[in-house]
Motif scaffolding. Structure first.
Motif, PDB file in Angstrom:
ATOM      1  N   UNK A  44      18.147  16.632  51.092  1.00  0.00           N
ATOM      2  CA  UNK A  44      19.438  16.358  50.357  1.00  0.00           C
ATOM      3  C   UNK A  44      19.387  14.950  50.026  1.00  0.00           C
ATOM      4  N   UNK A  45      19.025  14.035  50.837  1.00  0.00           N
ATOM      5  CA  UNK A  45      18.675  12.447  50.568  1.00  0.00           C
ATOM      6  C   UNK A  45      17.839  12.341  49.439  1.00  0.00           C
ATOM      7  N   UNK A  46      16.493  12.986  49.545  1.00  0.00           N
ATOM      8  CA  UNK A  46      15.337  12.997  48.501  1.00  0.00           C
ATOM      9  C   UNK A  46      16.184  13.504  47.049  1.00  0.00           C
ATOM     10  N   UNK A  47      17.024  14.471  47.136  1.00  0.00           N
ATOM     11  CA  UNK A  47      17.623  14.844  46.015  1.00  0.00           C
ATOM     12  C   UNK A  47      18.506  13.979  45.111  1.00  0.00           C
ATOM     13  N   UNK A  48      19.350  13.418  46.019  1.00  0.00           N
ATOM     14  CA  UNK A  48      20.091  12.193  45.444  1.00  0.00           C
ATOM     15  C   UNK A  48      19.389  11.207  45.071  1.00  0.00           C
ATOM     16  N   UNK A  49      18.365  10.591  45.614  1.00  0.00           N
ATOM     17  CA  UNK A  49      17.672   9.410  45.052  1.00  0.00           C
ATOM     18  C   UNK A  49      16.939  10.099  43.940  1.00  0.00           C
ATOM     19  N   UNK A  50      16.198  11.152  43.851  1.00  0.00           N
ATOM     20  CA  UNK A  50      15.740  11.791  42.663  1.00  0.00           C
ATOM     21  C   UNK A  50      16.633  11.748  41.382  1.00  0.00           C
ATOM     22  N   UNK A  51      17.566  12.404  41.549  1.00  0.00           N
ATOM     23  CA  UNK A  51      18.696  12.733  40.505  1.00  0.00           C
ATOM     24  C   UNK A  51      19.169  11.455  40.021  1.00  0.00           C
ATOM     25  N   UNK A  52      19.526  10.501  40.710  1.00  0.00           N
ATOM     26  CA  UNK A  52      20.015   9.205  40.396  1.00  0.00           C
ATOM     27  C   UNK A  52      18.965   8.256  39.623  1.00  0.00           C
ATOM     28  N   UNK A  53      17.565   8.276  40.099  1.00  0.00           N
ATOM     29  CA  UNK A  53      16.520   7.612  39.433  1.00  0.00           C
ATOM     30  C   UNK A  53      16.334   8.104  37.991  1.00  0.00           C
ATOM     31  N   UNK A  54      16.278   9.398  37.734  1.00  0.00           N
ATOM     32  CA  UNK A  54      15.910  10.019  36.608  1.00  0.00           C
ATOM     33  C   UNK A  54      17.192   9.778  35.816  1.00  0.00           C
ATOM     34  N   UNK A  55      18.269   9.883  36.104  1.00  0.00           N
ATOM     35  CA  UNK A  55      19.586   9.705  35.271  1.00  0.00           C
ATOM     36  C   UNK A  55      19.758   8.197  34.937  1.00  0.00           C
TER      37      UNK A  55
END
Length: 286
Positions: free
Chosen positions: A79-90
């Motif tokens: 979940x933490x990785x997904x949040x970081x990944x989504x925020x970075x790409x956005x």
């Protein structure tokens, strides 16, 4: 040439200084108190959380919740990785679109420019919850439900208007004479934008990047809950929501998971804070 560094401080009387520092102390108390209380809750065992009388400081406190929380929600690291990944790409997509758009709004006169800027402000007046149903129908039609795309694109759409306003205001402070000098020397618009404007706009771009990253990190719950049902794509807010059980809430592990979850955002802010400060203060003094 020497000057008195305390000149600005000495112009205040002692009671004015007391009032200033007292106001700052009250402000910091209201801002930091929830974080302090949340951290102390993460150190307490569940038996002490609702004890009477209430104990502010934990008795026999420990960091056990920071270890047991991983067992309560096995996919929490994902979940933490997904949040970081989504925020970075956005954030990258927002910067890619906003930087040239902000320059266009700051430098070029075209029909409907004011109306478009006003429309960007109007977009910010709408909550994401108001548009969930049409967004869900759109995502379903496109066949992108249960993917990262379904959470990134709506977030980008809501973050772009604010980013354009922020960066446009910064670019308006860049002297036009620098660009005109480059044009006189034969530089093209693209070359001037890349070699003259972008280096000067980097502090403002850093501010937009940080605010966009934080905004993308914070707004994922409602989009993930609506557009995604697969565990492997769930962001951090859904992971925190898993600590709310039917019978009880594991408050100490929830607080521990919250502090661990915001660590990536805090690390980004820590390493980019000097750019944030320089970007916020740039142009304040001519």
């Amino acid at each position: 040439m020497s000057y008195d560094k305390t000149a600005l401080i000495n112009r205040y009387r002692w009671y004015e200084l007391v009032g200033i520092y007292a106001g700052i102390a009250v402000f910091l108390t209201f801002v930091l108190a929830p974080f302090v209380e949340g951290f102390l809750v993460s150190l307490k065992p569940l038996s002490q959380l609702f004890s009477s009388p209430y104990r502010f400081w934990p008795e026999n406190g420990s960091f056990a919740a920071y270890f047991t929380m991983w067992d309560s929600v096995p996919g929490f690291a994902r979940y933490i990785f997904n949040s970081f990944f989504i925020s970075t790409i956005a954030t990258l997509i927002v910067l890619l679109l906003v930087v040239p758009a902000s320059y266009a709004f700051a430098r070029f006169e075209f029909k409907g420019r004011g109306q478009l800027l006003g429309a960007f402000l109007a977009v910010n007046m709408f909550s994401g919850a108001v548009l969930l149903i049409p967004l869900f129908r759109l995502m379903r039609t496109m066949g992108v439900l249960n993917t990262y795309f379904a959470m990134i694109v709506p977030g980008v759409a809501f973050l772009i208007p604010t980013a354009i306003w922020l960066l446009r205001t910064y670019m308006l402070r860049i002297p036009r004479e620098l660009e005109e000098a480059a044009y006189v020397d034969g530089a093209s618009y693209f070359y001037t934008f890349r070699r003259v404007v972008l280096p000067l706009a980097m502090p403002g771009i850093a501010v937009v990047a940080i605010t966009t990253f934080i905004g993308a990190y914070a707004q994922q719950f409602i989009f993930a809950l609506t557009f995604n049902s697969k565990t492997e794509y769930m962001p951090l807010p859904i992971g925190l929501f898993a600590y709310f059980g039917r019978q009880e809430v594991i408050w100490n592990e929830l607080m521990a998971a919250s502090f661990v979850g915001i660590a990536p955002a805090m690390i980004v802010i820590f390493f980019l804070q000097r750019y944030l400060v320089s970007g916020l203060t740039a142009g304040a003094v001519k």
